[in-house]
Design an enzyme around this catalytic site. Structure first.
Site, PDB file in Angstrom:
ATOM      1  N   LYS A   1       1.004   4.011  -3.082  1.00 25.86           N
ATOM      2  CA  LYS A   1       0.585   5.400  -2.887  1.00 25.86           C
ATOM      3  C   LYS A   1       1.735   6.379  -3.100  1.00 25.86           C
ATOM      4  CE  LYS A   1      -3.750   4.585  -2.067  1.00 25.86           C
ATOM      5  NZ  LYS A   1      -4.801   5.038  -3.003  1.00 25.86           N
TER       6      LYS A   1
ATOM      7  N   TYR B   1       0.830  -1.200   0.000  1.00 23.88           N
ATOM      8  CA  TYR B   1       0.000   0.000   0.000  1.00 23.88           C
ATOM      9  C   TYR B   1       0.868   1.255   0.000  1.00 23.88           C
ATOM     10  CZ  TYR B   1      -3.968   3.008   1.215  1.00 23.88           C
ATOM     11  OH  TYR B   1      -4.948   3.973   1.207  1.00 23.88           O
TER      12      TYR B   1
END
Length: 252
Positions: A162, A158
C-alpha cells in the site's frame, strides 16, 4: 463549471472498478450508478457477471479478469470500451491481505500480495491510462490504506504494497497531469468488508477502535463517498493526493 447542485454528478461517465464484485469496489459501483455513471465491474470471480446484472441491467457490466495478467486485463478493458463507447474513471480496488509476523511471512504470500495490491494497480493504470492520454483526460482512484502511511503489526506485505500504491499514485499524477489525467489515492482505516472482518475481529478489533478518535471502523459506503468526490468534477483541481479516511487514526 459545475454548480453546487450537480457537482457530484457522474452523468455520462463510464467507470471501471477492479475488485468490483464485493466490498469497497461494489459499494463504489453502487454509489456511481446512483449518481448517473455507467460502471464496469472487473473481478476474478465468475459471479461478477451476475452481480453486475443485479445492479443494473443496462448501466452495469461485469467482466471476469485477473488484474495480475496484463493480456487478460487489456482484453477486458477493450471489451468495456467497446460496450459503453468510452472510459472516464478507473478505480483500483482489488486487494488481498496476508497476516503473518515478519519473520514467518511466506515468500509466496509476499509475492501474491505484491502481485494483486501493487502490480495490479500498475497494470490497470497503464492499460487504462493509454485510453485517458489519447482522449485528453480521465480520473484514476487507487485504494491504498492507512497501512501505507503507518506501520501495523503482522501486515508487512500489506503495508509495503500500500505504501507502493501511494508512491505510484504520485508519480502517475506528476507525469499525466499535463494531459488532464488526475490520479489520486484513498487510504481507509479498517473497513467492514469481508477482508476487513478477517483481519480485525474480537479483542483485536476492540483494541484498534480505541485507537481511532471516532471510535469506529469505516463502512464501505464511507469510502464510496470519497471515491465519488474524487471521480466528480468537484475534484477537478485535485491530483496526486492521498485522501486518508481513517477516523483520525494516523493523526496520533
Amino acid at each position: 463549471m459545475s454548480t453546487e447542485k450537480n457537482a457530484f454528478s457522474l452523468q455520462g461517465k463510464v467507470a471501471l472498478i477492479t475488485g468490483g464484485a464485493a466490498g469497497i469496489g461494489l459499494a463504489i459501483a453502487e454509489r456511481y450508478l446512483q449518481n448517473g455513471a455507467q460502471v464496469v465491474l472487473l473481478d476474478r470471480t465468475p459471479q461478477v457477471v451476475e452481480i453486475a446484472q443485479q445492479l443494473d441491467t443496462t448501466s452495469a457490466l461485469g467482466i471476469v479478469t485477473d488484474v495480475t495478467d496484463k493480456a487478460a486485463l487489456t482484453q477486458a478493458v477493450a471489451q468495456a470500451k467497446a460496450h459503453f463507447g468510452r472510459l472516464d474513471v478507473l478505480v483500483n480496488s482489488a486487494g488481498i491481505v496476508a497476516l503473518h509476523p515478519a519473520e514467518e511471512l511466506p515468500e509466496e504470500a509476499w509475492d501474491r500480495t505484491m502481485a494483486v495490491n501493487l502490480k495490479g494497480v500498475f497494470l490497470a493504470s497503464q492499460v487504462v491510462g493509454h485510453y485517458f492520454l489519447r482522449q485528453g483526460g480521465g480520473s484514476i482512484i487507487n485504494l491504498a490504506s492507512q497501512a501505507g502511511v503507518v506501520a501495523l503489526p503482522n501486515h508487512l506485505a500489506y503495508c509495503a504494497s500500500k505504501a507502493g500504491v501511494i508512491g505510484l499514485t504520485q508519480v502517475l499524477a506528476l507525469e499525466w497531469g499535463p494531459h488532464n489525467v488526475r490520479v489520486n489515492a484513498i487510504s481507509p482505516t479498517v473497513v467492514l468488508t469481508e477482508l476487513g472482518r478477517k483481519a480485525w475481529s474480537g479483542d483485536v478489533a476492540e483494541q484498534m477502535k480505541q485507537k481511532i478518535p471516532l471510535r469506529r471502523f469505516a463502512e464501505p459506503q464511507d469510502i464510496a463517498a470519497s471515491a465519488l468526490f474524487l471521480a466528480s468534477d468537484a475534484a477537478n483541481m485535485i491530483t496526486g493526493a492521498n485522501l486518508v479516511v481513517d477516523g483520525g487514526y494516523t493523526i496520533q
